[in-house]
Design a protein around this motif. Structure first.
Motif, PDB file in Angstrom:
ATOM      1  N   PRO A   1     -16.063  -1.546   5.975  1.00  0.00           N
ATOM      2  CA  PRO A   1     -15.499  -2.608   6.369  1.00  0.00           C
ATOM      3  C   PRO A   1     -14.298  -3.093   5.607  1.00  0.00           C
ATOM      4  CG  PRO A   1     -17.797  -2.933   5.995  1.00  0.00           C
ATOM      5  CD  PRO A   1     -17.622  -1.646   5.497  1.00  0.00           C
TER       6      PRO A   1
ATOM      7  N   TRP B   1     -24.347  -1.570   9.565  1.00  0.00           N
ATOM      8  CA  TRP B   1     -22.804  -1.777   9.523  1.00  0.00           C
ATOM      9  C   TRP B   1     -22.474  -3.031   9.991  1.00  0.00           C
ATOM     10  CZ3 TRP B   1     -19.564  -1.954  13.903  1.00  0.00           C
ATOM     11  CH2 TRP B   1     -18.078  -1.899  13.691  1.00  0.00           C
TER      12      TRP B   1
ATOM     13  N   VAL C   1     -20.088  -5.684   7.939  1.00  0.00           N
ATOM     14  CA  VAL C   1     -18.931  -6.023   8.399  1.00  0.00           C
ATOM     15  C   VAL C   1     -19.028  -7.734   8.490  1.00  0.00           C
ATOM     16  CG1 VAL C   1     -17.371  -6.578  10.411  1.00  0.00           C
ATOM     17  CG2 VAL C   1     -18.090  -4.270   9.732  1.00  0.00           C
TER      18      VAL C   1
ATOM     19  N   TYR D   1     -18.620  -8.746   4.845  1.00  0.00           N
ATOM     20  CA  TYR D   1     -17.139  -8.667   4.376  1.00  0.00           C
ATOM     21  C   TYR D   1     -16.482  -9.740   4.839  1.00  0.00           C
ATOM     22  CZ  TYR D   1     -12.464  -6.722   3.798  1.00  0.00           C
ATOM     23  OH  TYR D   1     -11.114  -6.624   3.202  1.00  0.00           O
TER      24      TYR D   1
END
Length: 190
Positions: free
Chosen positions: A133, A172, A176, A179
């Motif tokens: 990310p 993932w 993300v 982040y």
């Protein structure tokens, strides 16, 4: 529309040729839209999502694009709705040196643009992985913050990576999201 059914923030984009916007012939349509926008949630409105390819093909110039933004932002301001947030949407690719583009060519300034939304896609799926990310979004975050505006992810996506059963992509997406939250994203859409 149906995007507003949730009662939550809405990101919406629309297109019109810059010459048509600047002519004023669409003013009543846009003014009406801005005036009728909900006042109970953030409305991230974007004029001409991802203009980069249209500029490169000669459909219009960056100067005309920026001028259209200034014109529309003035109409939005007259609606006196603090929930309306102007949202320039560019490709993450534009930040890469290989694009031979300068994001500032599309940016009408922090007095006009409240948020820059970035369209970022995982390009590592064919190698069986998902991008970090910070590596994927770091330039977008830094660019937006340096410009003095908020940042967002207007489009995020990835095909399923080779060999993944969906678990990897889910991890993932969670990374993300974490982040984005940690770095103050205004919104993120998948």
């Amino acid at each position: 529309g149906s995007a507003g059914v949730s009662g939550g923030p809405v990101a919406v984009s629309f297109k019109a040729a810059p010459k048509d916007v600047m002519s004023g012939r669409l003013d009543s349509q846009f003014a009406s839209w801005f005036a009728s926008a909900p006042k109970d949630r953030p409305i991230f409105w974007s004029y001409f999502h991802e203009p980069e390819n249209d500029v490169e093909s000669g459909s219009f110039t960056t100067a005309d694009y920026r001028a259209a933004w200034v014109h529309l932002a003035g109409l939005a301001d007259r609606a006196n709705n603090p929930q309306l947030r102007s949202n320039l949407i560019l490709m993450c690719w534009t930040l890469q040196s290989g694009s031979h583009r300068n994001w500032q060519d599309y940016f009408a300034g922090a007095s006009v643009i409240d948020t820059i939304g970035w369209d970022c896609y995982n390009k590592s799926f064919s190698k069986g992985s998902y991008g970090d990310p910070a590596s994927m979004l770091g330039k977008a975050v830094a660019t937006s913050k340096a410009a003095g505006v908020n940042w967002a992810v207007a489009e995020l996506g990835s095909k399923m990576a080779s060999g993944d059963n969906g678990t990897g992509r889910a991890q993932w997406l969670t990374a993300v999201g974490s982040y984005a939250r940690a770095n103050g994203a205004a919104y993120i859409t998948y």
